[in-house]
Enzyme design. Structure first.
Site, PDB file in Angstrom:
ATOM      1  N   THR A  24       0.707  -1.253  -0.133  1.00 25.11           N
ATOM      2  CA  THR A  24       0.054  -0.007  -0.113  1.00 25.11           C
ATOM      3  C   THR A  24       0.853   1.237   0.038  1.00 25.11           C
ATOM      4  OG1 THR A  24      -1.898  -1.073   1.154  1.00 25.11           O
ATOM      5  CG2 THR A  24      -1.887   1.165   1.129  1.00 25.11           C
ATOM      6  N   THR A  97       1.142  -4.019   4.483  1.00 19.93           N
ATOM      7  CA  THR A  97       0.998  -4.359   5.856  1.00 19.93           C
ATOM      8  C   THR A  97       0.377  -5.577   5.996  1.00 19.93           C
ATOM      9  OG1 THR A  97      -1.284  -3.032   5.600  1.00 19.93           O
ATOM     10  CG2 THR A  97       0.697  -1.850   6.382  1.00 19.93           C
ATOM     11  N   ASP A  98      -0.185  -6.312   4.982  1.00 24.79           N
ATOM     12  CA  ASP A  98      -0.737  -7.639   5.219  1.00 24.79           C
ATOM     13  C   ASP A  98       0.228  -8.689   5.823  1.00 24.79           C
ATOM     14  OD1 ASP A  98      -3.117  -6.688   4.166  1.00 24.79           O
ATOM     15  OD2 ASP A  98      -3.004  -7.794   2.087  1.00 24.79           O
TER      16      ASP A  98
END
Length: 334
Positions: A24, A97-98
């Site tokens: 992201t 961030t996953d």
């Protein structure tokens, strides 16, 4: 300042490498409305206000341009090898961030030097109002350049908090303060200063260079009324399993036989699905309790959450560890 003075500052400036994996933080919203990774490491650094005022020399490396969910063990092992070659004072990894908690813990397990390794990202992409990427990158660079951070292992920096890799978790799907840890952050950044308030204990690094093959591991989360049917199916394909159990390490009685059979064939690690606290060893004694399962050959995951327990199990299997070595390593690092 004289030319000589500027040259002297350049010679003594802290050096930080920023390695971009995508995610992201490197995304912009496209005309069709979906956000995709489009920004290079140079683009990320160019968007950070006040970076030049820090006096930190930053070198950038475009390594991958992938969503966090698409990173693989092969990517992270290549990343770890690259980090080892860099002659810098600190390293920042930017990514989706996953999977930040997975990347950070893997790097923590294999790192052999005290050079700070900082992982960060963003919850809002660069096209959104209030994008948090630039602030997170600036804080991460400050942390990576800090001598105070040496020896703390890999850390995650988000929202100006510093989290140890072994404890950090993503606990919200969208919030800019999505990352938390138990028992809490080990430090923070305030008024441009890095403060470390706690230091995790050290444990021996795992040598990733001996990884020869990809093992198939899984996390199995027990639920109310689970009868073990799916556990039997997993046993035909898994090289190792992490059981995310109730509470302090408990499963339904109907799952006990399946887990007992699995533990005779592959390493099965017992973790708690609660997100914090340890798996116990001898407090409860009913069928499906922690003492019952450990007596049947399951390996205690101690305070490691299921996600990190799987990362450790995967690395150990990839490097050829046997059951005894796996048990000993879990005891040492958790």
């Amino acid at each position: 300042m004289s030319t000589k003075g500027k040259e002297a500052m350049a010679d003594t400036a802290r050096r930080v490498a920023v390695i971009s994996l995508g995610g992201t933080i490197a995304m912009t919203t496209q005309p069709d409305g979906g956000a995709t990774p489009t920004l290079s490491a140079d683009d990320l650094i160019a968007a950070v206000p006040g970076l030049a005022d820090t006096g930190i020399h930053v070198e950038v490396h475009d390594f991958r341009r992938l969503p966090g969910a698409s990173l693989a063990f092969s990517d992270l092992l290549e990343l770890a090898a690259k980090v080892e070659t860099l002659a810098v004072d600190g390293v920042v990894v930017t990514q989706g961030t996953d999977t930040i908690e997975e990347t950070a813990y893997l790097l923590d397990l294999v790192a052999t030097r005290e050079t700070p390794i900082v992982v960060t990202g963003a919850m809002r992409n660069a096209s959104m109002a209030g994008a948090d990427g630039p602030a997170n990158v600036l804080a991460a660079i400050r942390v990576a350049a800090s001598t105070e951070v040496r020896g703390t292992g890999c850390v995650v920096v988000f929202a100006e908090e510093i989290h140890a890799a072994r404890w950090v978790r993503k606990t919200h799907a969208t919030s800019p303060t999505a990352f938390t840890s138990y028992p809490g952050p080990i430090g923070y950044v305030a008024e441009d200063r890095v403060r470390i308030t706690a230091r995790p204990s050290h444990y021996p690094a795992i040598n990733p260079h001996s990884a020869t093959s990809l093992a198939h591991t899984a996390i199995y989360t027990v639920g109310l009324g689970d009868d073990g049917t799916l556990l039997h199916a997993l046993g035909d394909r898994a090289d190792g399993l992490v059981v995310a159990a109730f509470g302090a390490g408990h499963v339904p009685m109907a799952c006990v036989d399946a887990l007992s059979d699995l533990a005779k064939r592959v390493p099965v690690v017992l973790a708690t699905r609660t997100g914090s606290g340890p798996v116990l060893r001898q407090t409860y004694g009913f069928p499906g309790s922690e003492s019952d399962l450990l007596g049947r050959g399951l390996i205690p995951g101690s305070t490691l959450d299921p996600i990190k327990a799987r990362i450790l199990l995967q690395l150990l299997l990839m490097t050829g560890a046997d059951q005894d070595q796996i048990t000993q390593t879990f005891s040492a690092v958790s």
